[in-house]
Structure formats: structure tokens, C-alpha cells
Design an enzyme around this catalytic site. Structure first.
Site, PDB file in Angstrom:
ATOM      1  N   GLY A 190       0.927  -1.085   0.006  1.00  0.00           N
ATOM      2  CA  GLY A 190       0.003  -0.058  -0.063  1.00  0.00           C
ATOM      3  C   GLY A 190       0.797   0.954   0.118  1.00  0.00           C
ATOM      4  O   GLY A 190       1.860   1.365  -0.631  1.00  0.00           O
ATOM      5  N   CYS A 191       0.546   2.121   0.687  1.00  0.00           N
ATOM      6  CA  CYS A 191       1.229   3.414   0.685  1.00  0.00           C
ATOM      7  C   CYS A 191       2.635   3.184   1.100  1.00  0.00           C
ATOM      8  O   CYS A 191       2.759   2.697   2.272  1.00  0.00           O
ATOM      9  CB  CYS A 191       0.564   4.541   1.678  1.00  0.00           C
ATOM     10  SG  CYS A 191       1.724   5.827   2.323  1.00  0.00           S
ATOM     11  N   PHE A 192       3.679   3.543   0.543  1.00  0.00           N
ATOM     12  CA  PHE A 192       5.145   3.476   0.873  1.00  0.00           C
ATOM     13  C   PHE A 192       5.546   4.253   2.202  1.00  0.00           C
ATOM     14  O   PHE A 192       6.315   3.877   2.904  1.00  0.00           O
ATOM     15  CB  PHE A 192       6.109   3.492  -0.196  1.00  0.00           C
ATOM     16  CG  PHE A 192       5.807   4.683  -1.048  1.00  0.00           C
ATOM     17  CD1 PHE A 192       5.450   5.841  -0.614  1.00  0.00           C
ATOM     18  CD2 PHE A 192       6.180   4.349  -2.507  1.00  0.00           C
ATOM     19  CE1 PHE A 192       5.358   7.061  -1.535  1.00  0.00           C
ATOM     20  CE2 PHE A 192       6.197   5.484  -3.274  1.00  0.00           C
ATOM     21  CZ  PHE A 192       5.584   6.684  -2.911  1.00  0.00           C
ATOM     22  N   TRP A 193       4.747   5.441   2.227  1.00  0.00           N
ATOM     23  CA  TRP A 193       5.133   6.158   3.727  1.00  0.00           C
ATOM     24  C   TRP A 193       4.850   5.269   4.777  1.00  0.00           C
ATOM     25  O   TRP A 193       5.592   5.490   5.804  1.00  0.00           O
ATOM     26  CB  TRP A 193       4.151   7.342   3.729  1.00  0.00           C
ATOM     27  CG  TRP A 193       4.558   8.398   2.658  1.00  0.00           C
ATOM     28  CD1 TRP A 193       5.515   8.484   1.634  1.00  0.00           C
ATOM     29  CD2 TRP A 193       3.468   9.527   2.608  1.00  0.00           C
ATOM     30  NE1 TRP A 193       5.408   9.709   0.808  1.00  0.00           N
ATOM     31  CE2 TRP A 193       4.251  10.255   1.251  1.00  0.00           C
ATOM     32  CE3 TRP A 193       2.506  10.175   3.050  1.00  0.00           C
ATOM     33  CZ2 TRP A 193       3.860  11.767   0.874  1.00  0.00           C
ATOM     34  CZ3 TRP A 193       2.085  11.168   2.556  1.00  0.00           C
ATOM     35  CH2 TRP A 193       2.854  12.214   1.592  1.00  0.00           C
ATOM     36  N   CYS A 194       3.749   4.483   4.800  1.00  0.00           N
ATOM     37  CA  CYS A 194       3.355   3.761   6.030  1.00  0.00           C
ATOM     38  C   CYS A 194       4.222   2.684   6.489  1.00  0.00           C
ATOM     39  O   CYS A 194       4.201   2.415   7.484  1.00  0.00           O
ATOM     40  CB  CYS A 194       1.972   3.055   5.762  1.00  0.00           C
ATOM     41  SG  CYS A 194       0.570   4.432   5.544  1.00  0.00           S
TER      42      CYS A 194
END
Length: 215
Positions: free
Chosen positions: A44-48
Site C-alpha cells: 500500500g502507501c510506501f510512507w506507511c
């Protein structure tokens, strides 16, 4: 990746702020003679999840980027359109003598929901799919075996939909996506979405964390 409300709020916060808990850099010097391996995961979101893998002992470099699509050198905006075939993913360089691929798989499945097709939370689209891009036959076999065991174990209420596919190309995301949680830990998205994931991870995998992390 984030809602309009959070985007508005984030724009009001200084981009130079940092989290008080996570000071691990995304890239460390690899000692001479160390033979590293590479894993590529989409969660999913790579920031997470970038911050999660950064904290693991034996991991030297975590790069946010794009893989699995047909467009060369895609921009973030292009990937967000859902038309490139790319998934947001992490390229992880690690020392297999310190942390195994199986250990990374354990963290991979714990760090996101592998039962939601092309979705993680409010992030919807093929770019947010759960995916393992295997680099060799060994990674493929271990990924498939682990997935089957997890499904049979009943660890999740729904079937695991994680895609397991051969690695082809990885394109690093723009600089402003790299090391995101460490650099912007006080921003609303980091505080409300990423920090809880990192804190949960630190409790579950405390024995696998780098001892060099400083408060």
C-alpha cells in the site's frame, strides 16, 4: 494517498520537523565484505511501511518507489492515476546473515492487510495492491509457502490476495517521498496514520529492532 483534509493540514506544517522516536536513516554504509540481498514488497502507501523496515536489524537501505508496471521512470502523479500498472513499493537491501527473507516476509504480512484487493484503508487502486516481487526462485518458493501456511492457519478472516510475481524493474520515487516518517513525523498524516503502525510494529518485533536507534 491521503485525503484532501490531511493534504491541506500537512501543507501548513514545516517539512523540516522530525519524529522524536524514529531516527534510523533509510540508508546505512554497508561494511566491506558483507554480501547483501534485495527484497521488493508492495504494502500500500510506501510512507506507511518504509519506517517499519528501516528499523530492522540487518536492513541497510529502504527505498520507496514503483514496480510492476509498464511505464518507464513513472512520476508519482502517473502512478496515482492507476494507469501505469505500477504498485507503490519498497526496495529493501539487507544482510541475509542477520535477517532472513522469511523474517522480512513475517514483517511484510504484519505491516499491512493482505486480504483487501487493491486497497489499504482509504487508499484504493491497483497502485496500493499487496504484492511480493520475488528476485529468484528461492524467494518465490518461500513467499508462496508462507502465503499458503498463513491462509491455512486462519490468521485472517478472509483469504490472502497478495500477488506474488517476478521482479522486473524498480524505479525510485521522488526525493520528497524518501525517509518520509523520519523527516516529517509531526505532520498530521504521520501522527495519525504512520505512527500507530510503527508503534505496534516496535512492540511485536522488538527483538528484531536495530540497537542503534536513538530516542
Amino acid at each position: 494517498m491521503i485525503t484532501a483534509i490531511l493534504l491541506s493540514a500537512i501543507s501548513l506544517v514545516s517539512c523540516n520537523s522530525s519524529t522524536s522516536q524514529n531516527t534510523v536513516m533509510r540508508e546505512e554504509t554497508i561494511p566491506t565484505g558483507v554480501k547483501t540481498d534485495t527484497a521488493t514488497f508492495g504494502t500500500g502507501c510506501f510512507w506507511c511501511t518504509e519506517a517499519v523496515f528501516q528499523e530492522l536489524k540487518g536492513v541497510y537501505k529502504v527505498t520507496s518507489g514503483y514496480s510492476g508496471g509498464t511505464v518507464k521512470n513513472p512520476s508519482y502523479e502517473e502512478v496515482c492515476s492507476g494507469t501505469t500498472g505500477h504498485a507503490e513499493c519498497l526496495q529493501i537491501v539487507y544482510d541475509p546473515r542477520v535477517i532472513s527473507f522469511e523474517d522480512l516476509l513475517e514483517v511484510f504480512w504484519e505491516a499491512h492487510d493482505p486480504t483487501t484487493l487493491n486497497r489499504q484503508g482509504n487508499d484504493v487502486g491497483t497502485q496500493y495492491r499487496s504484492v511480493i516481487f520475488y528476485h529468484d526462485a528461492n524467494q518465490k518458493a518461500k513467499s508462496e509457502e508462507y502465503k499458503i501456511k498463513l491462509d491455512k492457519s486462519g490468521a485472517y478472516n478472509n483469504p490472502i490476495v497478495t500477488e506474488i510475481t517476478a521482479f522486473s524493474h524498480f524505479y525510485a520515487a521522488e526525493d520528497y517521498h524518501q525517509d518520509y516518517f523520519r523527516l516529517h513525523g509531526s505532520q498530521p498524516y504521520c501522527s495519525f496514520v504512520i505512527r500507530p503502525k510503527v508503534e505496534k510494529f516496535e512492540k511485536v518485533f522488538k527483538n528484531k529492532l536495530k540497537t542503534t536507534s536513538q530516542p
